[in-house]
Write a protein that holds these residues in place. Structure first.
Motif, mmCIF file in Angstrom:
data_model
loop_
_atom_site.group_PDB
_atom_site.id
_atom_site.type_symbol
_atom_site.label_atom_id
_atom_site.label_comp_id
_atom_site.label_asym_id
_atom_site.label_seq_id
_atom_site.Cartn_x
_atom_site.Cartn_y
_atom_site.Cartn_z
ATOM 1 N N ASN A 212 -12.431 -2.471 -7.457
ATOM 2 C CA ASN A 212 -11.550 -1.753 -6.529
ATOM 3 C C ASN A 212 -10.841 -2.704 -5.579
ATOM 4 O O ASN A 212 -9.631 -2.594 -5.345
ATOM 5 N N ARG A 213 -11.571 -3.647 -5.006
ATOM 6 C CA ARG A 213 -10.973 -4.604 -4.076
ATOM 7 C C ARG A 213 -9.932 -5.479 -4.781
ATOM 8 O O ARG A 213 -8.866 -5.761 -4.235
ATOM 9 N N LEU A 214 -10.247 -5.921 -5.990
ATOM 10 C CA LEU A 214 -9.339 -6.824 -6.683
ATOM 11 C C LEU A 214 -8.066 -6.107 -7.137
ATOM 12 O O LEU A 214 -6.978 -6.686 -7.093
ATOM 13 N N ILE A 215 -8.185 -4.879 -7.547
ATOM 14 C CA ILE A 215 -6.983 -4.120 -7.910
ATOM 15 C C ILE A 215 -6.111 -3.905 -6.677
ATOM 16 O O ILE A 215 -4.876 -4.058 -6.735
ATOM 17 N N GLN A 216 -6.721 -3.595 -5.532
ATOM 18 C CA GLN A 216 -5.970 -3.478 -4.280
ATOM 19 C C GLN A 216 -5.245 -4.783 -3.969
ATOM 20 O O GLN A 216 -4.064 -4.790 -3.583
ATOM 21 N N SER A 217 -5.956 -5.884 -4.140
ATOM 22 C CA SER A 217 -5.382 -7.193 -3.830
ATOM 23 C C SER A 217 -4.199 -7.510 -4.727
ATOM 24 O O SER A 217 -3.127 -7.900 -4.256
ATOM 25 N N VAL A 218 -4.373 -7.358 -6.034
ATOM 26 C CA VAL A 218 -3.316 -7.697 -6.989
ATOM 27 C C VAL A 218 -2.088 -6.822 -6.770
ATOM 28 O O VAL A 218 -0.946 -7.311 -6.741
ATOM 29 N N GLU A 219 -2.305 -5.521 -6.580
ATOM 30 C CA GLU A 219 -1.164 -4.628 -6.339
ATOM 31 C C GLU A 219 -0.456 -4.992 -5.039
ATOM 32 O O GLU A 219 0.782 -4.987 -4.968
ATOM 33 N N GLY A 220 -1.229 -5.337 -4.005
ATOM 34 C CA GLY A 220 -0.634 -5.732 -2.729
ATOM 35 C C GLY A 220 0.143 -7.024 -2.835
ATOM 36 O O GLY A 220 1.236 -7.164 -2.260
ATOM 37 N N MET A 221 -0.402 -7.991 -3.573
ATOM 38 C CA MET A 221 0.296 -9.269 -3.744
ATOM 39 C C MET A 221 1.599 -9.091 -4.513
ATOM 40 O O MET A 221 2.617 -9.714 -4.194
ATOM 41 N N ARG A 222 1.560 -8.253 -5.529
ATOM 42 C CA ARG A 222 2.801 -7.994 -6.268
ATOM 43 C C ARG A 222 3.842 -7.369 -5.353
ATOM 44 O O ARG A 222 5.021 -7.740 -5.384
ATOM 45 N N THR A 224 4.160 -7.539 -2.087
ATOM 46 C CA THR A 224 4.626 -8.409 -1.001
ATOM 47 C C THR A 224 5.158 -9.747 -1.501
ATOM 48 O O THR A 224 5.482 -10.630 -0.707
ATOM 49 N N GLY A 225 5.245 -9.919 -2.802
ATOM 50 C CA GLY A 225 5.849 -11.132 -3.358
ATOM 51 C C GLY A 225 5.012 -12.380 -3.208
ATOM 52 O O GLY A 225 5.565 -13.476 -3.045
ATOM 53 N N MET A 226 3.685 -12.262 -3.298
ATOM 54 C CA MET A 226 2.809 -13.418 -3.116
ATOM 55 C C MET A 226 2.608 -14.155 -4.440
ATOM 56 O O MET A 226 1.510 -14.207 -4.993
ATOM 57 N N ARG A 227 3.670 -14.764 -4.950
ATOM 58 C CA ARG A 227 3.608 -15.419 -6.254
ATOM 59 C C ARG A 227 2.659 -16.616 -6.259
ATOM 60 O O ARG A 227 2.046 -16.924 -7.284
ATOM 61 N N ALA A 228 2.527 -17.300 -5.135
ATOM 62 C CA ALA A 228 1.635 -18.460 -5.089
ATOM 63 C C ALA A 228 0.171 -18.047 -5.138
ATOM 64 O O ALA A 228 -0.674 -18.781 -5.645
ATOM 65 N N ASP A 229 -0.147 -16.873 -4.601
ATOM 66 C CA ASP A 229 -1.533 -16.409 -4.546
ATOM 67 C C ASP A 229 -1.929 -15.578 -5.756
ATOM 68 O O ASP A 229 -3.109 -15.493 -6.099
ATOM 69 N N LEU A 230 -0.947 -14.943 -6.383
ATOM 70 C CA LEU A 230 -1.252 -13.988 -7.443
ATOM 71 C C LEU A 230 -2.009 -14.596 -8.623
ATOM 72 O O LEU A 230 -2.919 -13.932 -9.165
ATOM 73 N N PRO A 231 -1.731 -15.827 -9.079
ATOM 74 C CA PRO A 231 -2.471 -16.345 -10.234
ATOM 75 C C PRO A 231 -3.973 -16.395 -10.032
ATOM 76 O O PRO A 231 -4.732 -16.108 -10.963
ATOM 77 N N TRP A 232 -4.431 -16.780 -8.823
ATOM 78 C CA TRP A 232 -5.881 -16.834 -8.653
ATOM 79 C C TRP A 232 -6.469 -15.443 -8.424
ATOM 80 O O TRP A 232 -7.615 -15.183 -8.814
#
Length: 467
Positions: A212-222, A224-232
């Motif tokens: 649940n936390r990781l899906i929230q994180s990935v969707e949020g990064m997408r 907000t345009g966090m391309r540098a953080d999204l791969p990890w």
């Protein structure tokens, strides 16, 4: 500062120009334009550092440096002298006597130390920064520093590090969510924290919470345009999918992550994602499909050496080289890789990778017919794990199961059953953290490690007790 009118006017004009540049940098940062953020911050610093004696100059020097380093850490710091920037900002913060400004620069200094693998010094500096942020009453800084301090500590004490990260999340919910919900900076920090909490919950075996936390994180990064953080973040999500037998989803996530870095240079995060894709194929029992991504991952890890990630990749690669279904199986090459990993992780104190390398070395020695060496390596891995407790990016049940297999081969059946019982208990606890019956069945039936442990329990010990 001189009281000559013409000089005072010039200084005021320079300060005003610097403030305008800094405001432009903030606006660029808010819209996600990192290159412009760095450019405007540098222009602000050129003006403000010529007359760094007044309180406004000192404050602006710290604020512009803090913002510049925040972006440079993610985008690379070419043509920037980080040490000189930090030294000037720390001097300005000390002159200003403001604990909030001092906390901001201490935090940046700590993060620079982390990049240099000076973990103990970074932890101490983050603790100092946290005390200063609390003194200043700055909730955003407390949130940021607690998140990073927790992330620093998980490699030594996973439970302690996760507690601090949960505290950071509580600060967001109680003190920031209502007032900073529209701040791009705070939302980016939140999504990074969600990823860290998610992967640490996964490491502890709390699979649904982690997902649940990781899906929230990935969707949020997408969003907000966090391309540098999204791969990890995608790597963390893929780890959960691989570990729970959701192989198709893991493959899609990893292929997205591998395509994300914009540059053509070797990238340690991409190397890790490539190697994890290879590991996925090993787990999926498509062993020879692992060859291409694993070799690419190892080549890139070697070119873009990262002291924390390279040992993970090397262990994945050694495991493939050992696999009996791998067409290019090479036990000698696997031994060389593991021997090198043990030497390097001993020096760098990346405990998780050293434990894994010891355990794999035990399995390898058993394959080579050397039971004494197998027992020695495997026992050392288990003792190390017991000393450290649950570790990031390490399956506890795997270390215990490997030792059980070595003990069984050495004729120590009673000891083997004891470690098998421990491994089985971990598997059952992890299965219990998955609410969906289909996904729980995937974890127990599709993941080779889980399947082997359950089958061995039935054979060596007897029927599985019903809860």
């Amino acid at each position: 500062m001189s009281d000559h009118p013409s000089l005072m006017m010039a200084n005021d004009e320079e300060l005003q120009a610097a403030q305008r540049n800094y405001q432009a940098a903030q606006a660029a940062f808010a819209r996600g334009d990192d290159d412009s953020t760095v450019s405007w911050c540098r222009q602000a610093l050129v003006a403000v550092q010529q007359h760094p004696t007044s309180e406004p100059h000192n404050r602006l020097c710290v604020e512009a440096t803090d913002l510049l380093l925040e972006v440079a850490r993610q985008r690379g710091a070419q043509h920037l002298s980080l040490t000189e920037l930090l030294d000037a900002a720390e001097t300005a913060a000390a002159r200003a006597g403001d604990p909030g400004l001092q906390a901001r620069i201490r935090r940046q200094h700590a993060l620079l130390l982390l990049r240099a693998n000076s973990r103990a010094a970074a932890v101490q500096m983050l603790q100092e920064a946290l005390a200063l942020a609390e003194q200043a009453g700055d909730a955003t800084l407390e949130f940021m520093i607690l998140s990073e301090l927790g992330h620093c500590l998980v490699g030594e004490d996973l439970a302690c590090g996760l507690i601090l990260q949960r505290q950071a999340y509580a600060i967001y919910e109680t003190r920031l969510a209502d007032t900073h919900a529209d701040s791009l900076h705070v939302r980016r920090l939140l999504h990074a924290l969600q990823a860290r909490i998610g992967v640490n919950e996964f490491d502890l075996g709390n699979y649904d919470v982690a997902l649940n936390r990781l899906i929230q994180s990935v969707e949020g990064m997408r969003h907000t345009g966090m391309r540098a953080d999204l791969p990890w973040a995608l790597n963390y999500l893929a780890q959960v999918y691989v570990a729970t037998g959701r192989f198709e989803e893991a493959e899609a996530v990893l292929r997205e992550a591998i395509m994300l870095p914009d540059d053509r240079d070797a990238d340690p995060t991409r190397s890790n994602n490539l190697a994890l894709l290879g590991k996925l194929y090993v787990e999926w029992e498509r062993v020879n499909d692992a060859d291409e991504p694993m070799r690419r991952g190892w080549a890139e890890a070697h070119a873009a050496w990262h002291v924390g990630l390279a040992p993970l990749v090397r262990n994945y690669y050694a495991e493939l080289l050992m696999h009996p279904d791998y067409r290019q199986r090479d036990l000698t090459a696997a031994e060389e890789q593991l021997t090198m990993n043990l030497s390097e992780t001993l020096a760098s104190a990346f405990h998780r990778s050293e434990i894994q390398a010891l355990s794999l070395r035990g399995r390898l020695a058993l394959m080579q017919g050397n039971r004494d060496a197998a027992l020695r390596y495997s026992a050392e891995a288990v003792a190390y794990l017991e000393r450290m407790g649950t570790m990031p990016a390490l399956r506890t049940e795997e270390i215990l199961w490997n030792h059980a297999c070595v003990l069984q081969a050495a004729g120590r059946a009673a000891d083997a059953r004891r470690y098998l019982e421990q491994a089985h208990a971990v598997v059952q606890r992890k299965a219990g953290s998955i609410a969906d019956p289909t996904q729980r069945a995937n974890f127990l039936g599709r993941v080779p490690l889980s399947r082997e442990i359950v089958a061995a329990y039935k054979t060596w010990i007897g029927p599985i007790p019903q809860p």
